[in-house]
Design an enzyme around this catalytic site. Sequence first.
Site, PDB file in Angstrom:
ATOM      1  N   ARG A   1     -38.240  23.317 -22.917  1.00  0.00           N
ATOM      2  CA  ARG A   1     -39.056  23.178 -21.698  1.00  0.00           C
ATOM      3  C   ARG A   1     -38.761  21.884 -20.970  1.00  0.00           C
ATOM      4  O   ARG A   1     -38.683  20.816 -21.596  1.00  0.00           O
ATOM      5  CB  ARG A   1     -40.540  23.147 -22.062  1.00  0.00           C
ATOM      6  CG  ARG A   1     -41.170  24.510 -22.148  1.00  0.00           C
ATOM      7  CD  ARG A   1     -42.636  24.361 -22.389  1.00  0.00           C
ATOM      8  NE  ARG A   1     -43.337  23.854 -21.214  1.00  0.00           N
ATOM      9  CZ  ARG A   1     -43.778  24.617 -20.227  1.00  0.00           C
ATOM     10  NH1 ARG A   1     -43.565  25.916 -20.236  1.00  0.00           N
ATOM     11  NH2 ARG A   1     -44.424  24.092 -19.202  1.00  0.00           N
TER      12      ARG A   1
ATOM     13  N   ASN B   1     -32.738  13.099 -26.400  1.00  0.00           N
ATOM     14  CA  ASN B   1     -32.398  14.533 -26.378  1.00  0.00           C
ATOM     15  C   ASN B   1     -30.958  14.699 -26.832  1.00  0.00           C
ATOM     16  O   ASN B   1     -30.122  13.834 -26.593  1.00  0.00           O
ATOM     17  CB  ASN B   1     -32.532  15.079 -24.948  1.00  0.00           C
ATOM     18  CG  ASN B   1     -32.179  16.564 -24.859  1.00  0.00           C
ATOM     19  OD1 ASN B   1     -32.556  17.353 -25.730  1.00  0.00           O
ATOM     20  ND2 ASN B   1     -31.442  16.957 -23.827  1.00  0.00           N
TER      21      ASN B   1
ATOM     22  N   HIS C   1     -27.840  17.321 -26.231  1.00  0.00           N
ATOM     23  CA  HIS C   1     -27.461  18.363 -25.276  1.00  0.00           C
ATOM     24  C   HIS C   1     -26.064  18.871 -25.628  1.00  0.00           C
ATOM     25  O   HIS C   1     -25.162  18.076 -25.875  1.00  0.00           O
ATOM     26  CB  HIS C   1     -27.489  17.790 -23.857  1.00  0.00           C
ATOM     27  CG  HIS C   1     -27.147  18.799 -22.818  1.00  0.00           C
ATOM     28  ND1 HIS C   1     -28.035  19.788 -22.433  1.00  0.00           N
ATOM     29  CD2 HIS C   1     -26.026  19.023 -22.117  1.00  0.00           C
ATOM     30  CE1 HIS C   1     -27.464  20.555 -21.527  1.00  0.00           C
ATOM     31  NE2 HIS C   1     -26.236  20.110 -21.316  1.00  0.00           N
TER      32      HIS C   1
ATOM     33  N   SER D   1     -23.792  15.598 -26.583  1.00  0.00           N
ATOM     34  CA  SER D   1     -24.195  14.260 -26.131  1.00  0.00           C
ATOM     35  C   SER D   1     -25.624  13.982 -26.570  1.00  0.00           C
ATOM     36  O   SER D   1     -26.473  14.877 -26.522  1.00  0.00           O
ATOM     37  CB  SER D   1     -24.189  14.193 -24.593  1.00  0.00           C
ATOM     38  OG  SER D   1     -22.972  14.626 -24.035  1.00  0.00           O
TER      39      SER D   1
ATOM     40  N   THR E   1     -34.753  10.781 -19.089  1.00  0.00           N
ATOM     41  CA  THR E   1     -35.377  10.194 -17.897  1.00  0.00           C
ATOM     42  C   THR E   1     -35.822  11.354 -17.008  1.00  0.00           C
ATOM     43  O   THR E   1     -35.718  12.511 -17.398  1.00  0.00           O
ATOM     44  CB  THR E   1     -34.390   9.264 -17.158  1.00  0.00           C
ATOM     45  OG1 THR E   1     -33.232  10.024 -16.845  1.00  0.00           O
ATOM     46  CG2 THR E   1     -34.001   8.073 -18.011  1.00  0.00           C
TER      47      THR E   1
ATOM     48  N   ASP F   1     -31.271  16.218 -17.940  1.00  0.00           N
ATOM     49  CA  ASP F   1     -29.960  16.008 -18.558  1.00  0.00           C
ATOM     50  C   ASP F   1     -29.137  14.917 -17.866  1.00  0.00           C
ATOM     51  O   ASP F   1     -27.906  14.944 -17.908  1.00  0.00           O
ATOM     52  CB  ASP F   1     -29.153  17.320 -18.617  1.00  0.00           C
ATOM     53  CG  ASP F   1     -29.810  18.359 -19.523  1.00  0.00           C
ATOM     54  OD1 ASP F   1     -30.513  17.956 -20.465  1.00  0.00           O
ATOM     55  OD2 ASP F   1     -29.615  19.556 -19.273  1.00  0.00           O
TER      56      ASP F   1
HETATM   57  N1  NHR Z   1     -37.080  16.892 -19.337  1.00  0.00           N
HETATM   58  C1  NHR Z   1     -36.651  15.924 -18.525  1.00  0.00           C
HETATM   59  N2  NHR Z   1     -37.504  15.446 -17.624  1.00  0.00           N
HETATM   60  N3  NHR Z   1     -35.407  15.404 -18.567  1.00  0.00           N
HETATM   61  C2  NHR Z   1     -34.536  15.894 -19.465  1.00  0.00           C
HETATM   62  O1  NHR Z   1     -33.328  15.373 -19.495  1.00  0.00           O
HETATM   63  C3  NHR Z   1     -34.918  16.940 -20.353  1.00  0.00           C
HETATM   64  C4  NHR Z   1     -36.216  17.426 -20.241  1.00  0.00           C
HETATM   65  C5  NHR Z   1     -36.666  18.467 -21.069  1.00  0.00           C
HETATM   66  C6  NHR Z   1     -35.796  19.060 -21.951  1.00  0.00           C
HETATM   67  C7  NHR Z   1     -33.520  19.350 -22.906  1.00  0.00           C
HETATM   68  C8  NHR Z   1     -32.574  20.144 -21.996  1.00  0.00           C
HETATM   69  C9  NHR Z   1     -31.202  20.379 -22.616  1.00  0.00           C
HETATM   70  O2  NHR Z   1     -30.747  19.609 -23.459  1.00  0.00           O
HETATM   71  C10 NHR Z   1     -34.483  18.609 -22.035  1.00  0.00           C
HETATM   72  C11 NHR Z   1     -34.039  17.531 -21.254  1.00  0.00           C
HETATM   73  C12 NHR Z   1     -34.761  23.071 -21.011  1.00  0.00           C
HETATM   74  C13 NHR Z   1     -34.193  23.481 -19.821  1.00  0.00           C
HETATM   75  C14 NHR Z   1     -34.779  24.620 -19.017  1.00  0.00           C
HETATM   76  O3  NHR Z   1     -34.230  25.014 -18.000  1.00  0.00           O
HETATM   77  C15 NHR Z   1     -33.079  22.792 -19.367  1.00  0.00           C
HETATM   78  C16 NHR Z   1     -32.576  21.728 -20.085  1.00  0.00           C
HETATM   79  C17 NHR Z   1     -33.159  21.316 -21.286  1.00  0.00           C
HETATM   80  C18 NHR Z   1     -34.250  22.009 -21.747  1.00  0.00           C
HETATM   81  N4  NHR Z   1     -35.941  25.175 -19.451  1.00  0.00           N
HETATM   82  C19 NHR Z   1     -36.665  26.252 -18.763  1.00  0.00           C
HETATM   83  C20 NHR Z   1     -37.956  25.701 -18.096  1.00  0.00           C
HETATM   84  O4  NHR Z   1     -38.331  26.285 -17.072  1.00  0.00           O
HETATM   85  C21 NHR Z   1     -37.097  27.331 -19.747  1.00  0.00           C
HETATM   86  C22 NHR Z   1     -35.944  27.979 -20.413  1.00  0.00           C
HETATM   87  C23 NHR Z   1     -36.353  28.874 -21.587  1.00  0.00           C
HETATM   88  O5  NHR Z   1     -37.536  28.885 -21.978  1.00  0.00           O
HETATM   89  O6  NHR Z   1     -35.456  29.524 -22.134  1.00  0.00           O
HETATM   90  O7  NHR Z   1     -38.568  24.741 -18.621  1.00  0.00           O
HETATM   91  O8  NHR Z   1     -30.506  21.333 -22.210  1.00  0.00           O
HETATM   92  C1  GAR Z   2     -28.659  22.883 -29.912  1.00  0.00           C
HETATM   93  O1  GAR Z   2     -27.342  23.276 -29.645  1.00  0.00           O
HETATM   94  C2  GAR Z   2     -29.152  21.928 -28.842  1.00  0.00           C
HETATM   95  O2  GAR Z   2     -28.158  21.048 -28.423  1.00  0.00           O
HETATM   96  C3  GAR Z   2     -29.489  22.898 -27.755  1.00  0.00           C
HETATM   97  O3  GAR Z   2     -30.091  23.997 -28.398  1.00  0.00           O
HETATM   98  C4  GAR Z   2     -29.616  24.077 -29.746  1.00  0.00           C
HETATM   99  C5  GAR Z   2     -30.788  23.995 -30.682  1.00  0.00           C
HETATM  100  O4  GAR Z   2     -30.396  24.292 -31.978  1.00  0.00           O
HETATM  101  N1  GAR Z   2     -30.387  22.334 -26.815  1.00  0.00           N
HETATM  102  C6  GAR Z   2     -30.563  22.848 -25.621  1.00  0.00           C
HETATM  103  O5  GAR Z   2     -29.863  23.725 -25.171  1.00  0.00           O
HETATM  104  C7  GAR Z   2     -31.714  22.243 -24.859  1.00  0.00           C
HETATM  105  N2  GAR Z   2     -31.876  22.970 -23.653  1.00  0.00           N
HETATM  106  P1  GAR Z   2     -31.348  23.974 -33.207  1.00  0.00           P
HETATM  107  O6  GAR Z   2     -32.721  24.508 -32.862  1.00  0.00           O
HETATM  108  O7  GAR Z   2     -30.713  24.742 -34.330  1.00  0.00           O
HETATM  109  O8  GAR Z   2     -31.350  22.497 -33.430  1.00  0.00           O
END
Ligand code: NHR
Ligand code: GAR
Length: 225
Positions: A99, A115, A117, A144, A149, A153
Amino acid sequence: MPVPNPQDKLAVVVLASGEGTNLQAILDCAATGELPVKVHAVISDRSGTPALQCARRADAAAQICAAADYPEREHYDAALSRHIDQYKPGLVVLAGFMRILGGHFVDHYRGRLLNIHPSLLPKYRGLHTHRRVLAAGDREHGCSVHFVTRTLDSGPVIAQIKVKVMPGDSEDTLRARVLRQEHRLYPEVIGWFARGRLRLDDSHVVLDGKRLQSPVMLPAQEQDQ
Ligand code: NHR
Ligand code: GAR
């Protein structure tokens, strides 16, 4: 001033939505003492996730903060903060947390929110990174760890591991190769933080007293280089 005790472990809360393999890697390193942290709680935005099972097995609190209970994002974020702050963590770790978090939340944990990624940021922010790397025909990919922030990402990147994209890779084979490296990268970076070597200073990553000009590149395990 209290004298810091080197035996003290950093209190950590992990947010995880899914399989929890990164969480498990962190718990394993904490169990051997390699990582001077104690995972007090794991909080998931979904019930019944394997990550919550990992938490229970490791004697950490397993909590659910379900998005469905809070139609407004800000209310969700506030509830999540209340859950987290019960444990007074020095570090909050996103490990496959799915989320997006609001600015208010992120500011509250600034400098203590990490985080992982699955891409070589700044490439492939957002979701479905493995699919996009394959579609683009890239020869390399990776993972990464960054400070979180406000912009998704886009926070300062601390460290990365690169892997090769192999001919014939599917999304699943590529995901598995990256995930193996995630399991090494995240405990390493968390260890730097827990030992007081890593901090965020004015949007810059400081490691061992020096501002990083670019992310630390750790080597992949031989089989995945
Ligand atoms: N929040 C902020 N403010 N900044 C970041 O850099 C964040 C964050 C929250 C999560 C992880 C991130 C990743 O590593 C993360 C980084 C969720 C989504 C997303 O689109 C995108 C990136 C990441 C986590 N989530 C949808 C939403 O509407 C839901 C998607 C789903 O439920 O499958 O929140 O990639
Ligand atoms: C990992 O590859 C992580 O980098 C990625 O989801 C997987 C979680 O695996 N994160 C994202 O894509 C955040 N949006 P895990 O639950 O087995 O650790």
